[in-house]
Design an enzyme around this catalytic site. Structure first.
Site, short mmCIF file in Angstrom:
data_model
loop_
_atom_site.label_atom_id
_atom_site.label_comp_id
_atom_site.label_asym_id
_atom_site.label_seq_id
_atom_site.Cartn_x
_atom_site.Cartn_y
_atom_site.Cartn_z
N TRP A 145 5.36 56.70 -4.78
CA TRP A 145 4.59 55.49 -5.12
C TRP A 145 5.23 54.25 -4.52
CZ3 TRP A 145 5.62 50.88 -7.62
CH2 TRP A 145 4.50 50.12 -8.00
N HIS A 146 6.57 54.24 -4.51
CA HIS A 146 7.28 53.05 -4.05
C HIS A 146 7.18 52.81 -2.56
CE1 HIS A 146 9.05 52.79 -8.07
NE2 HIS A 146 9.30 51.55 -7.77
N GLY A 147 6.96 53.86 -1.80
CA GLY A 147 6.86 53.60 -0.37
C GLY A 147 6.72 54.85 0.46
N PHE A 191 4.33 46.95 -1.82
CA PHE A 191 3.72 48.10 -2.48
C PHE A 191 2.25 47.80 -2.74
CE2 PHE A 191 7.86 49.33 -2.34
CZ PHE A 191 8.70 48.62 -3.16
#
Lengths: 335, 474
Positions: free
Chosen positions: B322-324, B474
């Protein structure tokens, strides 16, 4: 007690709202005409056929004009500089400007060494090759603001190795048999104090330093190339020196404000007493063409930056750009 | 549009505040206005991105109605799965296409065949809010919104569309129609907003300057250990104050419009275990994964340890992803997984002796610095190089490290003070009236400090200082 704290927050919020709306209203009233005018110009120039790109450009430009037109913006720039000075910082705004121990401002970066790209000397060599054999090519090496044995930085501050780079560049040129006139050497033998070679608040050398360089370049050409020079043109007595005290806030000063550097520079205009007749042609864009004619000070000097009450922070009124009206890609000067 | 920009502070925010409260007697009008304002706010970043957001809102609105309308459980579930898949594919396309293609073909040829994918701002945040919207309707926790503008508010309220906090549908649904705006709430919100603004401009940005320079130096080659350590510490402080400040501003703005936005940070660096850390850091993200991934998988209440470990692995890989779109984030997620699993299996969270606490704090300091270093690195290679610098491969002493400490020392000091719950302690001392004689000092100093912080923040904003927003990526 909790009631007191909530009441305290309410009073604080009221003061904050008053401040916020005061800035907002004053800003909107004073800056709206400028923002509107700039936006209309941008809109007229925005001929992009794609709707999304066109709209996005409008938003970007509007954002830009709003950010750059704030009531009393330079007061805040000065206050920021004062804040940095209060904290005794030698760097300002993410190392945009560095201050040395003598209070001079510098543009530096986190360099590792004085490496110079060999392609630069190669280009000069190519220029020499393309010219007739009789034409001499001389590279003029101006002084750097990092003056050896004078400029000192606090340990660890970024350093661009400009002098080392220049020395390596001269070495590269010499290997290609290209002459280099190193003004730095001449300056060390001159009577100009290191503190007076450059402006404190700008990255340029002082006009007096440029005059010294002009004299020594003439002498160098005369000595090494038998270039005919009329000594009267090199005599200081035949030139006017007009000094404006505390009048010049240079490129770095405009970024940091006066309080950070603690000073504003004097600036000296130098123009000849003897007869001169010049014509200069400069095209800034299709709508802006300058074509002054007349004596040196009529054709090659602009008085616009010296008019009263002009915004010192505005780069268009940079007093250094009174010579040749600033930087142009091409200026055609006829004597 | 950033909260700390001139456009927002002096044009957008004052205007919408006046108009919002002018429509005070009509809740529907207020909500419609908030929706329009949120769209203008988002459009400032990019018109194309606004279109994508509107598409996301419309699709999720229709799916929400469909999920509620369908009575047959199997088809209802299928519709939900389709809805979640659409949202994930939407997120995946913009965020992970190049990552996947580059992972398959390291030369970049495959990725070059698909030009022009730009990551829309806040996509990870509002997509998760959209998924929460669908799931909460399916679970019958909340009804579907009949008004698409209300769906838009649930997904993309301007206060938290770009960088959170992530609000679950159940947390915002009732507030759309009933939210008791009050002077107390408004003033608490404004003060919170100003605190967040100051944190961002004074603390986060200055730590960012140091961290960015040091990590950039690492790109050219190994750096001395002291410099690498300072870089890790600086980034650790930057990411906390950057993200926490944005959450403060978002929560403060929410309060000003009557919304109670959930807390997102609770002094995470005082945590003794990684498990506790994630109850204090990006609380709403952890809450989202717990509610929609971890608990449906069985959570901790499973019969076998293998299942527990599997559940944790799934959650932490997803958190990393999700973060990257980079292997560093996946590795970062795995690092958190390993630490949390070990803590659960060896009951480290129950340790309460003094000696135990000391070792736990040392463990956490090392874990936090290592994990944020991995998080910040642009690639696994650069992360490896940075860690080798931390181990001394680039030497020990650095004059740059001394210089950064000298130039930014005051900001480091403030960061270390404010990462502790000092202001909370201060407030509770005064509420308890432990020092009655000093009450008047508090009553005078609080407004002066807030006004001072606001004015200093203005100076930084108008000067145009270096101001990256990490979580904007994000």
């Amino acid at each position: 007690m909790i009631k007191k704290i909530f009441r305290l927050r309410i009073y604080t919020a009221i003061i904050l709202l008053i401040l916020l709306y005061s800035f907002s209203i004053v800003n909107a009233i004073t800056q709206f005409p400028t923002i509107q005018q700039n936006f209309i110009i941008d809109a007229a120039n925005n001929t992009e056929p794609n709707f999304f790109i066109r709209t996005q450009t409008y938003i970007k430009r509007l954002n830009y004009h709003i950010n750059n037109n704030f009531y009393s913006r330079y007061t805040f720039v000065e206050l920021y500089g004062a804040w940095q000075r209060l904290l005794n910082k030698k760097e300002e705004n993410n190392f945009e400007v560095i201050m040395d121990n003598e209070g001079q401002a510098h543009y530096e970066y986190f360099g590792k060494n004085g490496h110079v790209d060999p392609a630069l000397a190669k280009r000069v060599a190519n220029l020499k090759k393309s010219l007739p054999t009789k034409t001499q090519v001389i590279a003029i090496i101006p002084p750097e603001k990092d003056i050896p044995n004078y400029t000192r930085f606090e340990q660890g501050l970024p350093f661009g190795y400009y002098n080392e780079r220049a020395t390596n560049y001269i070495h590269e040129l010499q290997q290609k048999n290209i002459a280099a006139f190193d003004i730095r050497k001449s300056l060390t033998q001159s009577s100009i104090k290191p503190a007076d070679i450059f402006f404190k608040t700008d990255h340029h050398w002082r006009v007096t330093t440029a005059f010294f360089a002009y004299q020594h370049l003439a002498h160098y050409l005369q000595t090494n190339y038998n270039f005919p020079i009329n000594q009267a043109y090199l005599d200081k007595e035949n030139w006017n020196f007009l000094t404006y005290k505390n009048a010049f806030l240079g490129s770095m000063g405009r970024k940091t404000g006066r309080y950070y550097l603690g000073t504003v520079d004097d600036i000296t205009l130098i123009f000849p007493k003897f007869n001169t007749n010049y014509e200069m042609l400069m095209e800034y864009n299709k709508d802006t063409v300058l074509h002054p004619k007349g004596r040196f000070e009529e054709a090659l000097l602009s008085y616009v930056p010296f008019q009263n009450n002009l915004d010192q922070f505005n780069p268009y009124y940079d007093k250094y750009s009174s010579y040749l009206s600033g930087d142009y890609a091409l200026a055609h000067i006829v004597k | 549009m950033l909260f700390s920009s001139i456009v927002f502070l002096f044009y957008f925010f004052p205007s919408i505040l006046i108009i919002y409260y002018a429509l005070n007697t009509h809740r529907l009008a207020q909500n419609i206005f908030l929706f329009v304002a949120s769209m203008i706010f988002y459009a400032w970043v990019g018109i194309k991105f606004l279109l994508l957001l509107l598409c996301s809102i419309i699709i999720n609105y229709l799916l929400g109605l469909l999920i509620e309308y369908i009575k047959k459980t199997r088809i209802k579930k299928l519709t939900l799965i389709i809805g979640i898949t659409v949202n994930i594919l939407y997120l995946g396309y913009f965020k992970y296409t190049y990552f996947i293609l580059n992972s398959i073909d390291g030369s970049g040829w495959l990725a070059a065949q698909i030009p022009g994918i730009i990551l829309p701002v806040g996509i990870s945040f509002y997509t998760f809010q959209a998924i929460s919207y669908l799931i909460d309707i399916y679970r019958k926790d909340c009804p579907a919104q009949k008004n698409p503008l209300y769906t838009g508010l649930c997904i993309a309220l301007f206060t938290n569309v770009t960088s959170g906090p992530i609000m679950r549908y159940t947390q915002i649904e009732k507030q759309l129609t009933f939210r008791p705006e009050s002077l107390r709430m408004f003033s608490a919100g404004l003060c919170r907003f100003c605190k967040g603004l100051a944190k961002k401009l004074l603390l986060a940005n200055n730590m960012g300057i140091v961290a960015d320079h040091i990590f950039q130096m690492n790109q050219a080659g190994t750096i001395p250990m002291t410099l690498a350590l300072l870089g890790s510490i600086s980034y650790t402080l930057q990411i906390l104050f950057d993200f926490a400040s944005y959450s403060d501003m978002a929560i403060g703005l929410g309060y000003m419009f009557g919304f109670k936005i959930p807390e997102n940070f609770n002094y995470p660096y005082i945590a003794k275990t990684v498990t506790e850390f994630w109850r204090r850091w990006h609380i709403t993200l952890g809450d989202w994964f717990k509610t929609y991934v971890y608990f449906p998988l069985g959570g901790s209440r499973v019969n076998s340890t293998d299942t527990l470990v599997r559940n944790l692995l799934i959650v932490w890989v997803l958190t990393g992803i999700w973060h990257g779109a980079n292997w560093t984030f996946i590795l970062w997620g795995l690092l958190n997984f390993v630490c949390i699993t070990v803590e659960k299996l060896f009951n480290l969270t129950q340790m309460s002796t003094r000696r135990g606490n000391f070792f736990l704090h040392v463990y956490m300091t090392i874990e936090i610095l290592c994990s944020w270093t991995l998080f910040r690195a642009e690639s696994l290679t650069l992360a490896g190089r940075y860690f080798s610098s931390l181990c001394g491969s680039g030497g020990f002493y650095s004059s740059y490290a001394l210089m950064f400490l000298r130039e930014f020392g005051i900001y480091y000091l403030l960061c270390f003070i404010f990462l502790l719950p000092i202001s909370r302690r201060f407030n509770s001392i005064f509420i308890a009236n432990i020092f009655p004689k000093q009450q008047s000092w508090y009553m005078i100093s609080y407004p002066l400090i807030m006004i001072g912080l606001f004015l200093i923040s203005l100076i930084f904003i108008i000067k145009g200082t270096y101001s990256p927003f990490i979580y904007f990526k994000f």
